[in-house]
Motif scaffolding. Structure first.
Motif, PDB file in Angstrom:
ATOM      1  N   MET A  92      41.345  49.796  28.094  1.00  0.00           N
ATOM      2  CA  MET A  92      41.771  50.364  26.822  1.00  0.00           C
ATOM      3  C   MET A  92      43.288  50.306  26.692  1.00  0.00           C
ATOM      4  SD  MET A  92      39.024  51.318  25.175  1.00  0.00           S
ATOM      5  CE  MET A  92      39.752  52.343  23.888  1.00  0.00           C
ATOM      6  N   LEU A  93      43.748  50.299  25.460  1.00  0.00           N
ATOM      7  CA  LEU A  93      45.177  50.325  25.157  1.00  0.00           C
ATOM      8  C   LEU A  93      45.466  51.600  24.359  1.00  0.00           C
ATOM      9  CD1 LEU A  93      45.483  46.618  23.921  1.00  0.00           C
ATOM     10  CD2 LEU A  93      45.736  47.468  26.257  1.00  0.00           C
ATOM     11  N   PRO A  94      46.112  52.604  24.951  1.00  0.00           N
ATOM     12  CA  PRO A  94      46.661  52.622  26.297  1.00  0.00           C
ATOM     13  C   PRO A  94      45.585  52.842  27.357  1.00  0.00           C
ATOM     14  CG  PRO A  94      46.990  54.746  25.274  1.00  0.00           C
ATOM     15  CD  PRO A  94      46.382  53.861  24.220  1.00  0.00           C
ATOM     16  N   ALA A  95      45.940  52.556  28.607  1.00  0.00           N
ATOM     17  CA  ALA A  95      44.981  52.655  29.700  1.00  0.00           C
ATOM     18  C   ALA A  95      44.450  54.071  29.869  1.00  0.00           C
ATOM     19  CB  ALA A  95      45.627  52.176  31.002  1.00  0.00           C
ATOM     20  N   SER A  96      45.282  55.056  29.579  1.00  0.00           N
ATOM     21  CA  SER A  96      44.886  56.452  29.769  1.00  0.00           C
ATOM     22  C   SER A  96      43.696  56.845  28.911  1.00  0.00           C
ATOM     23  CB  SER A  96      46.066  57.374  29.458  1.00  0.00           C
ATOM     24  OG  SER A  96      46.518  57.178  28.125  1.00  0.00           O
ATOM     25  N   ALA A  97      43.439  56.078  27.846  1.00  0.00           N
ATOM     26  CA  ALA A  97      42.311  56.396  26.965  1.00  0.00           C
ATOM     27  C   ALA A  97      40.967  56.246  27.670  1.00  0.00           C
ATOM     28  CB  ALA A  97      42.355  55.512  25.719  1.00  0.00           C
ATOM     29  N   SER A  98      40.943  55.545  28.812  1.00  0.00           N
ATOM     30  CA  SER A  98      39.691  55.380  29.557  1.00  0.00           C
ATOM     31  C   SER A  98      39.342  56.597  30.393  1.00  0.00           C
ATOM     32  CB  SER A  98      39.780  54.147  30.470  1.00  0.00           C
ATOM     33  OG  SER A  98      39.848  52.969  29.722  1.00  0.00           O
ATOM     34  N   GLY A  99      40.258  57.548  30.521  1.00  0.00           N
ATOM     35  CA  GLY A  99      39.990  58.735  31.321  1.00  0.00           C
ATOM     36  C   GLY A  99      40.573  58.629  32.726  1.00  0.00           C
ATOM     37  N   ARG A 100      40.630  59.758  33.393  1.00  0.00           N
ATOM     38  CA  ARG A 100      41.299  59.850  34.695  1.00  0.00           C
ATOM     39  C   ARG A 100      40.752  58.881  35.731  1.00  0.00           C
ATOM     40  NH1 ARG A 100      40.995  65.049  38.830  1.00  0.00           N
ATOM     41  NH2 ARG A 100      42.100  64.061  40.568  1.00  0.00           N
ATOM     42  N   PHE A 101      39.431  58.766  35.813  1.00  0.00           N
ATOM     43  CA  PHE A 101      38.828  57.989  36.894  1.00  0.00           C
ATOM     44  C   PHE A 101      38.616  56.519  36.553  1.00  0.00           C
ATOM     45  CE2 PHE A 101      37.198  62.359  37.788  1.00  0.00           C
ATOM     46  CZ  PHE A 101      37.934  62.556  38.948  1.00  0.00           C
ATOM     47  N   ARG A 102      38.953  56.118  35.313  1.00  0.00           N
ATOM     48  CA  ARG A 102      38.768  54.716  34.935  1.00  0.00           C
ATOM     49  C   ARG A 102      40.022  54.077  34.355  1.00  0.00           C
ATOM     50  NH1 ARG A 102      33.957  52.295  34.470  1.00  0.00           N
ATOM     51  NH2 ARG A 102      34.728  51.078  32.708  1.00  0.00           N
ATOM     52  N   ALA A 103      41.096  54.835  34.268  1.00  0.00           N
ATOM     53  CA  ALA A 103      42.317  54.302  33.652  1.00  0.00           C
ATOM     54  C   ALA A 103      42.870  53.099  34.410  1.00  0.00           C
ATOM     55  CB  ALA A 103      43.378  55.398  33.568  1.00  0.00           C
ATOM     56  N   HIS A 104      42.580  53.018  35.701  1.00  0.00           N
ATOM     57  CA  HIS A 104      43.130  51.937  36.525  1.00  0.00           C
ATOM     58  C   HIS A 104      42.263  50.685  36.508  1.00  0.00           C
ATOM     59  CE1 HIS A 104      40.102  53.853  39.024  1.00  0.00           C
ATOM     60  NE2 HIS A 104      40.182  52.887  39.921  1.00  0.00           N
ATOM     61  N   ILE A 105      41.123  50.734  35.819  1.00  0.00           N
ATOM     62  CA  ILE A 105      40.154  49.638  35.884  1.00  0.00           C
ATOM     63  C   ILE A 105      40.232  48.745  34.651  1.00  0.00           C
ATOM     64  CG2 ILE A 105      37.679  49.100  35.823  1.00  0.00           C
ATOM     65  CD1 ILE A 105      37.212  51.434  37.668  1.00  0.00           C
ATOM     66  N   GLY A 106      40.199  47.454  34.906  1.00  0.00           N
ATOM     67  CA  GLY A 106      40.029  46.462  33.852  1.00  0.00           C
ATOM     68  C   GLY A 106      38.877  45.553  34.244  1.00  0.00           C
ATOM     69  N   CYS A 107      37.988  45.263  33.307  1.00  0.00           N
ATOM     70  CA  CYS A 107      36.857  44.395  33.627  1.00  0.00           C
ATOM     71  C   CYS A 107      37.245  42.929  33.443  1.00  0.00           C
ATOM     72  CB  CYS A 107      35.645  44.755  32.773  1.00  0.00           C
ATOM     73  SG  CYS A 107      35.800  44.316  31.033  1.00  0.00           S
ATOM     74  N   PHE A 108      36.342  42.050  33.760  1.00  0.00           N
ATOM     75  CA  PHE A 108      36.616  40.620  33.664  1.00  0.00           C
ATOM     76  C   PHE A 108      36.962  40.214  32.232  1.00  0.00           C
ATOM     77  CE2 PHE A 108      35.286  36.132  33.294  1.00  0.00           C
ATOM     78  CZ  PHE A 108      36.095  35.582  34.273  1.00  0.00           C
ATOM     79  N   ALA A 109      36.211  40.741  31.267  1.00  0.00           N
ATOM     80  CA  ALA A 109      36.492  40.416  29.863  1.00  0.00           C
ATOM     81  C   ALA A 109      37.889  40.865  29.456  1.00  0.00           C
ATOM     82  CB  ALA A 109      35.446  41.068  28.959  1.00  0.00           C
TER      83      ALA A 109
END
Length: 429
Positions: free
Chosen positions: A219-236
């Protein structure tokens, strides 16, 4: 008789080149674009991969008609067991997938388009998508429809670009994939209308989100994914920015964009699995794999080739060997012995996944790596082996397959020509 979607559009959304005659414009001569470019290029490196690509393209031509109904594409084709007999069932409807199918089919010959679309063409389908997208709240569907309108329908959809500007200019979080699609749409449509705001806003969002490792968050910004997923980016989340930023360099000589695409591509290629697997979840902070499975077939035959071939066409690094390894996995996957390509059915089964309850391993890996980069619970591979095949195939997978291998030249033709700022492609329309 093809439906005249051109006249069903608001006047502001019609092609700037339309003569309002109710007829489609003549076929565009896409110089240098077609089957020979990308297929011949890969054949010069690997004859086996060329044969694979041809075979998979034939699968797409056989499968897409099965997934098309009433001028749109379904969400999925799923294998189901009815009274001890296996058959396939069509489910849902997807504007996103329909727009992607329009993009892919636009590079097939007219006879193939009409065979898939019950007599219509990709031009018709792209115009229909633009009409539907004007009432959609899905940014991804809007961006893909605007892209298909430009590249397959040959017009600038002002209502769709106004929606994209409004979303991108707001403070609302957006998905990385949607933002990359918006950038690709803006670059494709700039020959027909003013898309600079979308291009600028999408570029700023993407470039500002790059991690020190060169990867992109979900997500942009990354923090929108939440605490435990903000550091993750998938292949897409890596593939579509590579594609869009490569095109931005081709269109505007933006060297920073090319550098970002290069670094991201280099990282995912370095992380590719020993069997050619394109892994699923990455830690954007340090550029390592968080969780590899599922391995999706579309990543292997379409999305990775599409992005990496776009990068090469823009003047970037040639990652042909990574493409070849990824393609090999479809026929020689070490996880299961089950064939993934069912040519007679016109499908490539969706993925190989772990035998696990409710995506448990991905959830656990996300939490542990959020607490400490690289921290994994031992024994997960043994407890939850990747031995499950998902007997499902979605039309976008076959649409991107066609686009990846048949769209050679589209990136190069985004470049300004010596006569001015209009890209060479479609110049005569």
């Amino acid at each position: 008789m093809p439906i005249d979607f051109q006249h069903s559009l608001p006047s502001s959304a019609r092609s700037v080149s339309s003569d309002h005659s109710g007829q489609q414009p003549p076929p565009v001569e896409r110089a240098g674009i077609g089957v020979v470019d990308r297929l011949e290029a890969i054949e010069s490196v690997s004859r086996k991969t060329r044969i694979q690509a041809d075979r998979f393209l034939n699968v797409a031509k056989r499968g897409l008609p099965r997934m098309h109904r009433r001028g749109a594409f379904v969400h999925t084709l799923r294998a189901v067991n009815l009274d001890s007999n296996w058959t396939e069932r069509l489910e849902g409807d997807s504007l996103r997938y329909t727009a992607i199918a329009a993009l892919g089919l636009s590079y097939a010959d007219r006879a193939t388009q009409q065979q898939v679309l019950d007599g219509d063409t990709a031009f018709d389908l792209a115009h229909a998508c633009a009409v539907r997208a004007t009432t959609s709240a899905d940014m991804g569907a809007i961006a893909l429809s605007a892209w298909a309108a430009a590249e397959a329908g040959r017009f600038h959809s002002l209502p769709l670009f106004r929606q994209l500007v409004q979303i991108l200019a707001s403070d609302a979080p957006v998905a990385t994939v949607d933002c990359a699609w918006a950038l690709s749409a803006g670059l494709a449509a700039r020959q027909f209308g003013d898309t600079q705001d979308v291009v600028s806003l999408a570029t700023t969002r993407l470039m500002s989100a790059r991690s020190p490792a060169g990867l992109f968050p979900h997500m942009l910004p990354a923090s929108a994914s939440g605490r435990f997923r903000a550091h993750i980016g998938c292949f897409a989340d890596q593939v579509y920015p590579i594609q869009a930023l490569s095109r931005l360099y081709a269109a505007q000589s933006n060297t920073e964009a090319l550098s970002a695409a290069e670094v991201c591509a280099e990282r995912i290629c370095a992380l590719q699995g020993p069997g050619g697997q394109w892994w699923w979840h990455y830690d954007t902070r340090n550029g390592v794999v968080v969780e590899g499975y599922p391995v999706y077939s579309v990543h292997q035959h379409a999305m990775a080739p599409m992005a990496l071939l776009d990068l090469r066409e823009a003047g970037g690094t040639d990652h042909s060997q990574a493409i070849i390894r990824g393609m090999y996995w479809l026929d020689d996957h070490p996880e299961v012995s089950t064939p993934l390509v069912a040519s007679e059915k016109g499908v490539i089964w969706r993925k190989v996944a772990r035998r696990e309850p409710r995506k448990l391993v991905r959830a656990v890996s996300a939490v542990t790596t959020s607490l400490l980069p690289g921290l994994h619970v031992p024994g997960l591979d043994t407890l939850f082996p990747p031995i499950r095949v998902d007997y499902e195939c979605r039309p976008y997978e076959l649409g991107w397959l066609m686009y990846a291998w048949l769209s050679g030249g589209v990136v190069a033709q985004l470049a300004p020509n010596p006569a001015g700022d209009m890209p060479a492609v479609f110049k005569e329309i």
